[in-house]
Design an enzyme around this catalytic site. Structure first.
Site, PDB file in Angstrom:
ATOM      1  CG  PHE A  64      32.338  42.470  33.764  1.00  0.00           C
ATOM      2  CD1 PHE A  64      31.004  42.106  33.862  1.00  0.00           C
ATOM      3  CD2 PHE A  64      32.931  43.116  34.850  1.00  0.00           C
ATOM      4  CE1 PHE A  64      30.273  42.392  35.012  1.00  0.00           C
ATOM      5  CE2 PHE A  64      32.222  43.398  36.004  1.00  0.00           C
ATOM      6  CZ  PHE A  64      30.889  43.037  36.070  1.00  0.00           C
ATOM      7  CB  SER A 140      38.533  41.893  29.909  1.00  0.00           C
ATOM      8  OG  SER A 140      38.349  41.590  31.268  1.00  0.00           O
ATOM      9  CG  LEU A 141      34.997  38.210  31.282  1.00  0.00           C
ATOM     10  CD1 LEU A 141      33.498  38.388  31.532  1.00  0.00           C
ATOM     11  CD2 LEU A 141      35.483  36.928  31.967  1.00  0.00           C
ATOM     12  CG  ASP A 164      44.933  43.372  31.612  1.00  0.00           C
ATOM     13  OD1 ASP A 164      46.030  42.821  31.806  1.00  0.00           O
ATOM     14  OD2 ASP A 164      44.296  43.902  32.532  1.00  0.00           O
ATOM     15  CG  HIS A 234      41.111  45.532  32.893  1.00  0.00           C
ATOM     16  ND1 HIS A 234      41.875  44.401  32.671  1.00  0.00           N
ATOM     17  CD2 HIS A 234      39.817  45.153  32.660  1.00  0.00           C
ATOM     18  CE1 HIS A 234      41.070  43.391  32.326  1.00  0.00           C
ATOM     19  NE2 HIS A 234      39.823  43.834  32.303  1.00  0.00           N
TER      20      HIS A 234
END
Length: 437
Positions: A64, A140-141, A164, A234
Site C-alpha cells: 500500500f 505488506s500487501l 510483515d 511495519h
C-alpha cells in the site's frame, strides 16, 4: 534523481493528490541484472530484455502506498540482492493501484496484480525458466500478492518471503485469501508490527518475530513521532531483511514457542554441537529448509532481539549465577563488558525478575550490541526495582559468562562476590576451570 536526458525507466512517482482521487491499476515490471544494475529495463510477456531464464529470478512486490511516493528501501534491496547472487531482479511496480488513501481500494487490487505476474511467469516457463528458480519477496500487501501467485502454481514456486504481511482485512481470513505455508516450496515470514499494520499469526514454514513482533527498538513509541510512528515498526521487516544481505551481520533467530521463553533463555540450544543449526533471518533463511522437512507440519516460530539501528545485530551470552543467600532474592541484573581498547557494551536483563535461591544456578540471557572478543573487565549491578525500602545484597558464589555465538571462546568466571543493591561492582574475570559444565 535521473537526468531528463537519461532513458532509464524509474519507479512510478505519484503525488498525494493522486492518492486522494485514486489511481487505476497499471503494473510495470522493471528488470535489473548485473549487466544493467543501475538502469532498469521495462519488460513484459513478450519483451524479456536481459532476463536470463537459467538464473534465479527474484520479484519484489511492494504494498500500500498512501502518499504515492516510491518505497525508500527499493534501490538498496535491488543492489543488495545483485551483490549476493548473479540473478534477475524484477521490481513489480503497481504504484498505480496501490496509491490511494483508502486502504480497501489498494487491497482489492491484489489478485489482479497476481494475475499479471502469473501471465508473465507463464511466458518465462515457455522460454525455459523453472518454477524452482522463482523467488517472490512481498512487502505488506505484496506478501499476499506473492501468496496468490504461489497458489496458482499449486505451491511449486521456489520460495516466497513475506515482509510483515498486511494484517488489516487479512487477519483471520482462510488460507485461500492470504499468504499460506503451502504457497511455495519454502515460505519465510518476518512479522515486525503484529499489533497494528502487520499479520499476527504464523503464515510460513518459518515465521520470525523480531523483538516479539511488537514494538521495534528505535521506532517512535507515541503519535508524536508523526508519520514514522505509523510505519516504522511495519517497515523494520524490510530493513532487517536488508541487513542479511550485508556481510557484517547475520541475525540468528531461535525456534521457540513464545517470546517470553526465548527471553528467559529456554530456546537457545540450537547451534550448540550435535544440535541443528539456528535459523538465519532474511536471504539465507532457506538454509533451514532441510530441518523443517523433519517437522510435521513443517512450521516453526523463531524469536530474536535486535539493536535500535542498522545493522541491528545482537550478540547473545549466558550469565550463569549461583548464589548463597539464605533467603530467596528477586531482582534484575545489569552487566557491562569492557575490552582492553576501552569499548563498552551493556545488557539490562530486566524483562522480568530473576529468582535467586541458595546453591541454585540461574542462567540469564544477556543481549549486547557489540561482540567484544577479549573481555578485560565485567561489571554487575543487582536491583530489586523498589525505590523505597531496604537495600538488599546478593551473595554470588560463582558468576560465569559464556558466548552463545562463539561457544569455542573461553568461559569467564568470578567467585565470591557480594553485590550491594544498585551499586556497580567492577572486576577482572578469570578463565573458568575446564571441567565445569
Amino acid at each position: 534523481m535521473l537526468d531528463p536526458d537519461e532513458t532509464c525507466p524509474s519507479f512510478t512517482r505519484l503525488s498525494f493528490h493522486s492518492a486522494v482521487v485514486g489511481t487505476g491499476l497499471n503494473v510495470k515490471l522493471m528488470l535489473y541484472t548485473r549487466k544493467n544494475r543501475t538502469c532498469a529495463q521495462v519488460i513484459n510477456s513478450t519483451v524479456f530484455g536481459n532476463l536470463n531464464m537459467t538464473k534465479k529470478t527474484t520479484f519484489i512486490v511492494h504494498g500500500f502506498r498512501p502518499t504515492g511516493s516510491p518505497p525508500v528501501w527499493m534501490e538498496d534491496l535491488v543492489q543488495g540482492l545483485l551483490d549476493v547472487e548473479d540473478m534477475n531482479v524484477v521490481i513489480v511496480d503497481w504504484n498505480r493501484g496501490a496509491t490511494t488513501v483508502i486502504y480497501n481500494h489498494a487491497s482489492s487490487k491484489t489478485r489482479k496484480v497476481a494475475n499479471v505476474l502469473k501471465e508473465f511467469i507463464d511466458q518465462m516457463l515457455v522460454k525455459g525458466a523453472s518454477l524452482d528458480n522463482i523467488y517472490i519477496i512481498g512487502v505488506s500487501l505484496g506478501a499476499h500478492i506473492a501468496g496468490f501467485v504461489g497458489k496458482m502454481y499449486n505451491g511449486q514456486l521456489g520460495r516466497i518471503t513475506g515482509l510483515d504481511p498486511a494484517g488489516p482485512l487479512f487477519n483471520g481470513r482462510p488460507p485461500e485469501d492470504r499468504l499460506d505455508p503451502g504457497d511455495a516450496q519454502f515460505v519465510d515470514v518476518i512479522h515486525s508490527d503484529i499489533d497494528a499494520l502487520g499479520y499476527r499469526e504464523p503464515l510460513g514454514n518459518i515465521d520470525f518475530y523480531p523483538n516479539g513482533g511488537l514494538d521495534q527498538p528505535g521506532c517512535p513509541k507515541t503519535i508524536l513521532g508523526g508519520l514514522k510512528y505509523f510505519k516504522c515498526d511495519h517497515q523494520r521487516s524490510v530493513y532487517l531483511y536488508l541487513s542479511s544481505l550485508r556481510e557484517n551481520c547475520s541475525i540468528t533467530a531461535y525456534p521457540c514457542d513464545s517470546y517470553r521463553d526465548y527471553r528467559n533463555g529456554k530456546c537457545v540450544n540450537c547451534g550448540i554441537p550435535q544440535k541443528e543449526s539456528c535459523p538465519l533471518l532474511g536471504y539465507y533463511a532457506d538454509h533451514w529448509k532441510e530441518y523443517l522437512k523433519q517437522k510435521n507440519p513443517p512450521m516453526t516460530k523463531a524469536f530474536f532481539d535486535t539493536a535500535e539501528e542498522k545493522p541491528y545485530c545482537i550478540y547473545h551470552y549466558f550469565v550463569d549465577i549461583i548464589t548463597w543467600n539464605k533467603n530467596i532474592r528477586r531482582g534484575s541484573i545489569t552487566i557491562k563488558l569492557k575490552d582492553k581498547a576501552g569499548n563498552i557494551t551493556e545488557s539490562k536483563i530486566n524483562h522480568e525478575p530473576a529468582i535467586f535461591q541458595k546453591y541454585h544456578q540461574v542462567s540469564l540471557l544477556a543481549r549486547f550490541n557489540q561482540d567484544l572478543d577479549k573481555v578485560a573487565t565485567i561489571s554487575l549491578v543487582f536491583s530489586t526495582g523498589s525505590v523505597i525500602g531496604p537495600k538488599y545484597k546478593l551473595r554470588v558464589l560463582r558468576m560465569k559468562l559464556r558466548s552463545l555465538a562463539h561457544p569455542e571462546r573461553p568461559q569467564l568466571c568470578r567467585y565470591d562476590l557480594v553485590l550491594m543493591e544498585n551499586i556497580e561492582n567492577v572486576f577482572q574475570p578469570i578463565l573458568c576451570p575446564k571441567l565445569q559444565m
